[in-house]
Design a protein around this motif. Structure first.
Motif, PDB file in Angstrom:
ATOM      1  N   GLN A 182     -19.304 -41.148 -37.177  1.00  0.00           N
ATOM      2  CA  GLN A 182     -18.824 -42.337 -36.464  1.00  0.00           C
ATOM      3  C   GLN A 182     -18.730 -43.545 -37.392  1.00  0.00           C
ATOM      4  N   ARG A 183     -19.722 -43.698 -38.276  1.00  0.00           N
ATOM      5  CA  ARG A 183     -19.720 -44.825 -39.217  1.00  0.00           C
ATOM      6  C   ARG A 183     -18.505 -44.740 -40.150  1.00  0.00           C
ATOM      7  N   VAL A 184     -18.271 -43.565 -40.711  1.00  0.00           N
ATOM      8  CA  VAL A 184     -17.131 -43.376 -41.619  1.00  0.00           C
ATOM      9  C   VAL A 184     -15.823 -43.532 -40.851  1.00  0.00           C
ATOM     10  N   ASN A 185     -15.760 -42.958 -39.666  1.00  0.00           N
ATOM     11  CA  ASN A 185     -14.560 -43.068 -38.845  1.00  0.00           C
ATOM     12  C   ASN A 185     -14.239 -44.526 -38.528  1.00  0.00           C
ATOM     13  N   ASP A 186     -15.257 -45.315 -38.216  1.00  0.00           N
ATOM     14  CA  ASP A 186     -15.049 -46.735 -37.942  1.00  0.00           C
ATOM     15  C   ASP A 186     -14.517 -47.471 -39.172  1.00  0.00           C
ATOM     16  N   GLN A 187     -15.038 -47.140 -40.351  1.00  0.00           N
ATOM     17  CA  GLN A 187     -14.554 -47.767 -41.587  1.00  0.00           C
ATOM     18  C   GLN A 187     -13.076 -47.443 -41.801  1.00  0.00           C
ATOM     19  N   ILE A 188     -12.701 -46.195 -41.580  1.00  0.00           N
ATOM     20  CA  ILE A 188     -11.299 -45.791 -41.751  1.00  0.00           C
ATOM     21  C   ILE A 188     -10.420 -46.531 -40.747  1.00  0.00           C
ATOM     22  N   HIS A 189     -10.857 -46.609 -39.510  1.00  0.00           N
ATOM     23  CA  HIS A 189     -10.072 -47.296 -38.488  1.00  0.00           C
ATOM     24  C   HIS A 189      -9.882 -48.778 -38.844  1.00  0.00           C
ATOM     25  N   ARG A 190     -10.948 -49.424 -39.330  1.00  0.00           N
ATOM     26  CA  ARG A 190     -10.827 -50.829 -39.726  1.00  0.00           C
ATOM     27  C   ARG A 190      -9.855 -50.993 -40.899  1.00  0.00           C
ATOM     28  N   ALA A 191      -9.839 -50.039 -41.801  1.00  0.00           N
ATOM     29  CA  ALA A 191      -8.893 -50.097 -42.926  1.00  0.00           C
ATOM     30  C   ALA A 191      -7.458 -49.902 -42.432  1.00  0.00           C
ATOM     31  N   GLU A 192      -7.262 -48.934 -41.541  1.00  0.00           N
ATOM     32  CA  GLU A 192      -5.920 -48.650 -41.019  1.00  0.00           C
ATOM     33  C   GLU A 192      -5.342 -49.835 -40.256  1.00  0.00           C
ATOM     34  N   THR A 193      -6.177 -50.558 -39.569  1.00  0.00           N
ATOM     35  CA  THR A 193      -5.705 -51.688 -38.770  1.00  0.00           C
ATOM     36  C   THR A 193      -5.742 -53.003 -39.546  1.00  0.00           C
ATOM     37  N   GLN A 194      -6.057 -52.924 -40.821  1.00  0.00           N
ATOM     38  CA  GLN A 194      -6.093 -54.079 -41.722  1.00  0.00           C
ATOM     39  C   GLN A 194      -7.155 -55.100 -41.347  1.00  0.00           C
ATOM     40  N   VAL A 195      -8.133 -54.697 -40.544  1.00  0.00           N
ATOM     41  CA  VAL A 195      -9.252 -55.578 -40.218  1.00  0.00           C
ATOM     42  C   VAL A 195     -10.136 -55.724 -41.449  1.00  0.00           C
ATOM     43  N   GLU A 196     -10.267 -54.625 -42.175  1.00  0.00           N
ATOM     44  CA  GLU A 196     -11.093 -54.587 -43.374  1.00  0.00           C
ATOM     45  C   GLU A 196     -10.336 -53.795 -44.441  1.00  0.00           C
ATOM     46  N   PRO A 197      -9.328 -54.409 -45.074  1.00  0.00           N
ATOM     47  CA  PRO A 197      -8.520 -53.689 -46.054  1.00  0.00           C
ATOM     48  C   PRO A 197      -9.364 -53.139 -47.201  1.00  0.00           C
ATOM     49  N   MET A 198      -8.911 -51.994 -47.722  1.00  0.00           N
ATOM     50  CA  MET A 198      -9.576 -51.381 -48.872  1.00  0.00           C
ATOM     51  C   MET A 198      -8.526 -50.665 -49.705  1.00  0.00           C
ATOM     52  N   SER A 199      -8.911 -50.257 -50.884  1.00  0.00           N
ATOM     53  CA  SER A 199      -7.970 -49.560 -51.764  1.00  0.00           C
ATOM     54  C   SER A 199      -7.613 -48.203 -51.171  1.00  0.00           C
ATOM     55  N   ASP A 200      -6.445 -47.724 -51.539  1.00  0.00           N
ATOM     56  CA  ASP A 200      -6.014 -46.409 -51.072  1.00  0.00           C
ATOM     57  C   ASP A 200      -6.983 -45.324 -51.532  1.00  0.00           C
ATOM     58  N   ASP A 201      -7.493 -45.458 -52.746  1.00  0.00           N
ATOM     59  CA  ASP A 201      -8.441 -44.464 -53.267  1.00  0.00           C
ATOM     60  C   ASP A 201      -9.711 -44.423 -52.426  1.00  0.00           C
ATOM     61  N   HIS A 202     -10.231 -45.582 -52.080  1.00  0.00           N
ATOM     62  CA  HIS A 202     -11.447 -45.624 -51.271  1.00  0.00           C
ATOM     63  C   HIS A 202     -11.197 -45.052 -49.877  1.00  0.00           C
ATOM     64  N   GLU A 203     -10.063 -45.394 -49.303  1.00  0.00           N
ATOM     65  CA  GLU A 203      -9.726 -44.860 -47.984  1.00  0.00           C
ATOM     66  C   GLU A 203      -9.582 -43.338 -48.041  1.00  0.00           C
ATOM     67  N   THR A 204      -8.975 -42.830 -49.098  1.00  0.00           N
ATOM     68  CA  THR A 204      -8.832 -41.387 -49.268  1.00  0.00           C
ATOM     69  C   THR A 204     -10.195 -40.711 -49.364  1.00  0.00           C
ATOM     70  N   GLU A 205     -11.114 -41.307 -50.111  1.00  0.00           N
ATOM     71  CA  GLU A 205     -12.463 -40.749 -50.224  1.00  0.00           C
ATOM     72  C   GLU A 205     -13.160 -40.739 -48.868  1.00  0.00           C
TER      73      GLU A 205
END
Length: 80
Positions: A37-60
């Motif tokens: 759930q924690r990882v899923n929430d991080q991915i969702h925040r990245a996808e919605t640009q709430v908490e942008p991150m690098s593509d590499d980090h999102e892929t990991e």
């Protein structure tokens, strides 16, 4: 990419009761589910640009979520 959350209830709809039971009775399962759930929430925040991150980090994070999901699926299959 889809920005729809991938919660365990959506990923394993037929096993919702089993997930809840295992969360209460198996500490390891509960820990893995919480981490998912924690990882899923991080991915969702990245996808919605709430908490942008690098593509590499999102892929990991996506790889980690998939590994956790695989472990959860195996535990659900093994549960009676």
């Amino acid at each position: 990419m889809s920005n729809t959350p991938h919660g365990l209830a959506e990923e394993f709809p037929a096993d919702a009761d089993k997930i809840q039971a295992l969360k209460g009775s198996d500490a390891h399962f509960a820990k893995i589910a919480e981490e998912y759930q924690r990882v899923n929430d991080q991915i969702h925040r990245a996808e919605t640009q709430v908490e942008p991150m690098s593509d590499d980090h999102e892929t990991e994070l996506r790889k980690k979520r998939l590994a956790l999901k695989d472990e959860i699926a195996a535990m659900l299959r093994a549960a009676v």
